[in-house]
Motif scaffolding. Structure first.
Motif, PDB file in Angstrom:
ATOM      1  N   VAL A  79       0.838  -1.197   0.000  1.00  0.00           N
ATOM      2  CA  VAL A  79       0.000   0.000   0.000  1.00  0.00           C
ATOM      3  C   VAL A  79       0.875   1.248   0.000  1.00  0.00           C
ATOM      4  O   VAL A  79       1.833   1.344   0.775  1.00  0.00           O
ATOM      5  N   ILE A  80       0.520   2.197  -0.871  1.00  0.00           N
ATOM      6  CA  ILE A  80       1.161   3.516  -0.864  1.00  0.00           C
ATOM      7  C   ILE A  80       0.378   4.422   0.072  1.00  0.00           C
ATOM      8  O   ILE A  80      -0.846   4.538  -0.035  1.00  0.00           O
ATOM      9  N   PHE A  81       1.069   5.075   0.992  1.00  0.00           N
ATOM     10  CA  PHE A  81       0.456   6.114   1.823  1.00  0.00           C
ATOM     11  C   PHE A  81       1.234   7.395   1.526  1.00  0.00           C
ATOM     12  O   PHE A  81       2.376   7.555   1.929  1.00  0.00           O
ATOM     13  N   PRO A  82       0.621   8.355   0.801  1.00  0.00           N
ATOM     14  CA  PRO A  82       1.412   9.452   0.233  1.00  0.00           C
ATOM     15  C   PRO A  82       1.717  10.612   1.162  1.00  0.00           C
ATOM     16  O   PRO A  82       2.724  11.301   0.985  1.00  0.00           O
ATOM     17  N   THR A  83       0.841  10.864   2.147  1.00  0.00           N
ATOM     18  CA  THR A  83       1.013  12.046   2.994  1.00  0.00           C
ATOM     19  C   THR A  83       0.186  11.867   4.251  1.00  0.00           C
ATOM     20  O   THR A  83      -0.712  11.025   4.295  1.00  0.00           O
ATOM     21  N   GLY A  84       0.480  12.657   5.271  1.00  0.00           N
ATOM     22  CA  GLY A  84      -0.250  12.532   6.521  1.00  0.00           C
ATOM     23  C   GLY A  84      -1.685  12.986   6.438  1.00  0.00           C
ATOM     24  O   GLY A  84      -2.533  12.535   7.210  1.00  0.00           O
ATOM     25  N   MET A  85      -1.986  13.889   5.506  1.00  0.00           N
ATOM     26  CA  MET A  85      -3.355  14.384   5.359  1.00  0.00           C
ATOM     27  C   MET A  85      -3.558  14.878   3.943  1.00  0.00           C
ATOM     28  O   MET A  85      -2.727  15.624   3.415  1.00  0.00           O
ATOM     29  N   LEU A  86      -4.634  14.465   3.315  1.00  0.00           N
ATOM     30  CA  LEU A  86      -4.942  14.892   1.964  1.00  0.00           C
ATOM     31  C   LEU A  86      -4.960  16.411   1.902  1.00  0.00           C
ATOM     32  O   LEU A  86      -5.616  17.071   2.714  1.00  0.00           O
ATOM     33  N   ILE A 107       4.012   2.639  -7.362  1.00  0.00           N
ATOM     34  CA  ILE A 107       3.298   1.782  -8.307  1.00  0.00           C
ATOM     35  C   ILE A 107       4.266   0.899  -9.077  1.00  0.00           C
ATOM     36  O   ILE A 107       4.013  -0.292  -9.308  1.00  0.00           O
ATOM     37  N   VAL A 108       5.389   1.462  -9.459  1.00  0.00           N
ATOM     38  CA  VAL A 108       6.412   0.659 -10.142  1.00  0.00           C
ATOM     39  C   VAL A 108       6.884  -0.490  -9.264  1.00  0.00           C
ATOM     40  O   VAL A 108       7.182  -1.595  -9.746  1.00  0.00           O
ATOM     41  N   LEU A 109       6.935  -0.255  -7.947  1.00  0.00           N
ATOM     42  CA  LEU A 109       7.377  -1.291  -7.012  1.00  0.00           C
ATOM     43  C   LEU A 109       6.289  -2.312  -6.700  1.00  0.00           C
ATOM     44  O   LEU A 109       6.506  -3.215  -5.897  1.00  0.00           O
ATOM     45  N   GLY A 110       5.112  -2.178  -7.305  1.00  0.00           N
ATOM     46  CA  GLY A 110       4.087  -3.201  -7.175  1.00  0.00           C
ATOM     47  C   GLY A 110       3.002  -2.913  -6.167  1.00  0.00           C
ATOM     48  O   GLY A 110       2.408  -3.859  -5.612  1.00  0.00           O
ATOM     49  N   ALA A 111       2.680  -1.652  -5.933  1.00  0.00           N
ATOM     50  CA  ALA A 111       1.623  -1.321  -4.981  1.00  0.00           C
ATOM     51  C   ALA A 111       0.287  -1.914  -5.416  1.00  0.00           C
ATOM     52  O   ALA A 111      -0.061  -1.921  -6.596  1.00  0.00           O
ATOM     53  N   ASP A 112      -0.468  -2.414  -4.443  1.00  0.00           N
ATOM     54  CA  ASP A 112      -1.797  -2.966  -4.687  1.00  0.00           C
ATOM     55  C   ASP A 112      -2.903  -1.944  -4.484  1.00  0.00           C
ATOM     56  O   ASP A 112      -4.048  -2.176  -4.875  1.00  0.00           O
ATOM     57  N   ALA A 113      -2.595  -0.819  -3.833  1.00  0.00           N
ATOM     58  CA  ALA A 113      -3.613   0.191  -3.542  1.00  0.00           C
ATOM     59  C   ALA A 113      -2.927   1.469  -3.068  1.00  0.00           C
ATOM     60  O   ALA A 113      -1.742   1.465  -2.691  1.00  0.00           O
ATOM     61  N   ILE A 114      -3.697   2.561  -3.083  1.00  0.00           N
ATOM     62  CA  ILE A 114      -3.277   3.832  -2.497  1.00  0.00           C
ATOM     63  C   ILE A 114      -4.275   4.184  -1.413  1.00  0.00           C
ATOM     64  O   ILE A 114      -5.495   4.092  -1.622  1.00  0.00           O
ATOM     65  N   ALA A 115      -3.782   4.574  -0.264  1.00  0.00           N
ATOM     66  CA  ALA A 115      -4.642   4.981   0.843  1.00  0.00           C
ATOM     67  C   ALA A 115      -4.141   6.301   1.399  1.00  0.00           C
ATOM     68  O   ALA A 115      -2.930   6.548   1.451  1.00  0.00           O
ATOM     69  N   VAL A 116      -5.063   7.150   1.829  1.00  0.00           N
ATOM     70  CA  VAL A 116      -4.686   8.440   2.404  1.00  0.00           C
ATOM     71  C   VAL A 116      -5.764   8.880   3.382  1.00  0.00           C
ATOM     72  O   VAL A 116      -6.946   8.581   3.207  1.00  0.00           O
ATOM     73  N   VAL A 121       5.245   6.750   1.349  1.00  0.00           N
ATOM     74  CA  VAL A 121       5.929   5.552   1.820  1.00  0.00           C
ATOM     75  C   VAL A 121       5.169   4.342   1.292  1.00  0.00           C
ATOM     76  O   VAL A 121       3.987   4.425   0.959  1.00  0.00           O
ATOM     77  N   LEU A 122       5.864   3.224   1.199  1.00  0.00           N
ATOM     78  CA  LEU A 122       5.265   1.966   0.764  1.00  0.00           C
ATOM     79  C   LEU A 122       5.401   0.953   1.886  1.00  0.00           C
ATOM     80  O   LEU A 122       6.502   0.744   2.412  1.00  0.00           O
ATOM     81  N   VAL A 123       4.292   0.338   2.265  1.00  0.00           N
ATOM     82  CA  VAL A 123       4.327  -0.710   3.272  1.00  0.00           C
ATOM     83  C   VAL A 123       3.832  -2.001   2.638  1.00  0.00           C
ATOM     84  O   VAL A 123       2.829  -2.015   1.920  1.00  0.00           O
ATOM     85  N   ARG A 124       4.569  -3.092   2.868  1.00  0.00           N
ATOM     86  CA  ARG A 124       4.195  -4.407   2.341  1.00  0.00           C
ATOM     87  C   ARG A 124       3.961  -5.336   3.526  1.00  0.00           C
ATOM     88  O   ARG A 124       4.868  -5.594   4.317  1.00  0.00           O
ATOM     89  N   ILE A 125       2.734  -5.823   3.641  1.00  0.00           N
ATOM     90  CA  ILE A 125       2.319  -6.660   4.769  1.00  0.00           C
ATOM     91  C   ILE A 125       2.215  -8.105   4.307  1.00  0.00           C
ATOM     92  O   ILE A 125       1.676  -8.403   3.234  1.00  0.00           O
ATOM     93  N   ASP A 126       2.736  -9.029   5.143  1.00  0.00           N
ATOM     94  CA  ASP A 126       2.640 -10.452   4.823  1.00  0.00           C
ATOM     95  C   ASP A 126       2.258 -11.220   6.079  1.00  0.00           C
ATOM     96  O   ASP A 126       1.924 -10.630   7.107  1.00  0.00           O
ATOM     97  N   ALA A 127       2.318 -12.525   6.004  1.00  0.00           N
ATOM     98  CA  ALA A 127       1.845 -13.360   7.105  1.00  0.00           C
ATOM     99  C   ALA A 127       2.708 -13.257   8.359  1.00  0.00           C
ATOM    100  O   ALA A 127       2.245 -13.565   9.456  1.00  0.00           O
ATOM    101  N   ASP A 128       3.942 -12.820   8.232  1.00  0.00           N
ATOM    102  CA  ASP A 128       4.859 -12.799   9.367  1.00  0.00           C
ATOM    103  C   ASP A 128       5.174 -11.400   9.891  1.00  0.00           C
ATOM    104  O   ASP A 128       5.737 -11.258  10.976  1.00  0.00           O
ATOM    105  N   GLY A 129       4.830 -10.370   9.139  1.00  0.00           N
ATOM    106  CA  GLY A 129       5.168  -9.022   9.565  1.00  0.00           C
ATOM    107  C   GLY A 129       4.960  -8.045   8.430  1.00  0.00           C
ATOM    108  O   GLY A 129       4.119  -8.258   7.550  1.00  0.00           O
ATOM    109  N   PHE A 130       5.736  -6.956   8.458  1.00  0.00           N
ATOM    110  CA  PHE A 130       5.634  -5.983   7.375  1.00  0.00           C
ATOM    111  C   PHE A 130       6.978  -5.301   7.161  1.00  0.00           C
ATOM    112  O   PHE A 130       7.835  -5.267   8.048  1.00  0.00           O
TER     113      PHE A 130
END
Length: 477
Positions: free
Chosen positions: A28-35, A48-57, A241-250
């Protein structure tokens, strides 16, 4: 809002995208602290190039006080919000990934959701975009909550005490702070863009990961870590920032040039806006990071494992409400007189007493008819009696505020205070001191003033109780 095929009923999931099957990870891409806060557009592209599945803000906050909830208006400039939305929406649609905006319009009122929805449809028309839009409303009517109160389902959160129906009805706006479940349901129903009312800062990222079957501990901790974008990095202004979450952590990494995530910057974010450095309550339960480990994978990325989530016995929705408490007028004056500054503890009460005496004599007002607040910035305006530095300051800015039932009364009291804010001496002074008003006229009308009067939680049987989801087919492709 354009009336393009709107439905208030959750559609049958069999006619739309099914929830994603459990997968190895979600990014998930989180672009800024507040829109509206801004970010370099290239940081989103890089994610997105790194494979983001979604954008959240996150689109809002209570940080700036109750005015925005009380009035149902936004803190952020429309032009800044639309700029950010334009980048995020066009990037998300080009990549075919969801965009989620929570707490729309600062406080998450229904009007805030519609404000962002109008921008989204405007951008879609300009860029020839088509998508399914979900609007999740979380503003609540007082009469619905009075019924919950009568049923014993509303409980106070510290430091507030028991709630009464009169307080609920005094609120100009009440919102429920939604969790991840309504967002996940909207994604399950095929929404490409999800706009929500007031939500926890973590709800968007959590919804994306939990609906993929990923564990709650890493999910909620990851969501907390990136809720303010690059604040979990060495350069909070660097962008997404980009965060990648999996079964063991992130794993979290910055998308801006020159920034880095370190174990310290990532771990420190659990302290931010949180009463406990290890535990954080969400509607469904409590995140526990007391066993988490933080490992630098390289100079830019950090791996976190060991977080846990304790499911609560009762699902709750936090209530936020603001009520009109009067009208204010303020005056700002600078004092540099060394004798006054050495005896502020005498001068401030003297000012209060004289203003009260003159308000009674000239306006026939009793002290209970209004409120006075005098704060000496540069001395102890922040900590008050807890201020450890008792040495006289070189100068202070005195903020004088008066609150009354109506603006005319507040103005009148402030005008009575004017000559004393300009020249009030101490009893032992043989000369008339002069102070400096910051502007002319000195009195600043603040208008209607609101206070938060709700800090309570309501028990619900289903996370989507009290909420309403509306779907719109936006067709401009």
């Amino acid at each position: 809002m354009e009336p393009e095929h709107v439905t208030d009923i959750l559609p049958n999931p069999t006619t739309h995208d099914q929830p994603d099957a459990p997968s190895g990870s979600v990014a998930v891409i989180f672009p800024t602290g507040m829109l509206g806060g801004g970010f370099p557009a290239e940081t989103v592209t890089r994610g997105i190039v790194l494979g983001a599945d979604a954008i959240a803000v996150d689109g809002g906050s209570t940080d700036s006080g109750p005015h925005y909830l009380g009035t149902g208006t936004a803190k952020t400039a429309a032009s800044a919000v639309e700029r950010d939305l334009r980048v995020l929406l066009t990037e998300a649609r080009a990549a075919g990934i969801p965009l989620i905006v929570t707490s729309c319009g600062t406080s998450g009122t229904d009007s805030g959701v519609d404000w962002i929805a109008d921008m989204v449809t405007h951008i879609a028309r300009q860029h020839h975009l088509s998508f399914r839009l979900a609007r999740i409303y979380s503003e609540l009517r007082a009469d619905v909550l009075v019924s919950a109160l009568d049923a014993g389902r509303i409980h106070p959160l510290p430091p507030l005490g028991p709630l009464d129906a009169e307080t609920l009805r005094s609120c100009s706006h009440i919102v429920g702070v939604l969790g991840q479940e309504p967002i996940a349901a909207a994604l399950d129903a095929g929404a490409d863009v999800v706009l929500t009312g007031r939500a926890t800062d973590t709800a968007s990222v959590a919804a994306l990961a939990l609906r993929r079957g990923l564990p709650a501990g890493p999910t909620w901790h990851a969501a907390k870590t990136v809720e303010c974008g690059a604040q979990c990095t060495t350069d909070p202004r660097s962008g997404a920032v980009l965060v990648r979450i999996d079964a063991d952590g992130f794993t979290v990494e910055p998308l801006g040039e020159g920034a880095a995530c370190t174990p310290t910057t990532v771990a420190a974010h659990m302290i931010y806006e949180n009463v406990d450095p290890y535990r954080m309550r969400e509607p469904a339960g409590t995140l526990d990071t007391s066993h988490a480990t933080y490992t630098a994978l390289d100079p830019r990325r950090v791996r976190v494992e060991g977080s846990r989530f304790e499911v609560a016995a009762q699902y709750t929705v936090k209530l936020e409400g603001a009520a009109l408490v009067g009208h204010e007028t303020a005056t700002l004056v600078g004092i540099r007189d060394p004798h006054i500054l050495r005896h502020l503890d005498t001068w401030v009460p003297r000012l209060r007493d004289i203003v009260a005496e003159r308000a009674q004599a000239l306006l026939e007002l009793e002290p209970d008819d209004y409120e006075l607040d005098v704060r000496c910035y540069g001395a102890d305006a922040i900590l008050g009696r807890l201020e450890p530095d008792t040495t006289p300051p070189r100068e202070v800015g005195v903020l004088f505020r008066v609150r009354a039932a109506d603006q005319a009364t507040a103005n009148a009291i402030a005008k009575i205070a004017n000559p004393y804010l300009l020249h009030l001496p101490l009893p032992d002074m043989t000369h008339m001191p002069s102070f400096a008003f910051a502007m002319s006229p000195a009195e600043i009308e603040r208008g209607p003033v609101y206070e938060f009067v709700l800090n309570h939680a309501v028990d619900v049987a289903d996370p989507r109780d009290l909420l309403r989801t509306v779907y719109t087919e936006v067709n401009h492709g």
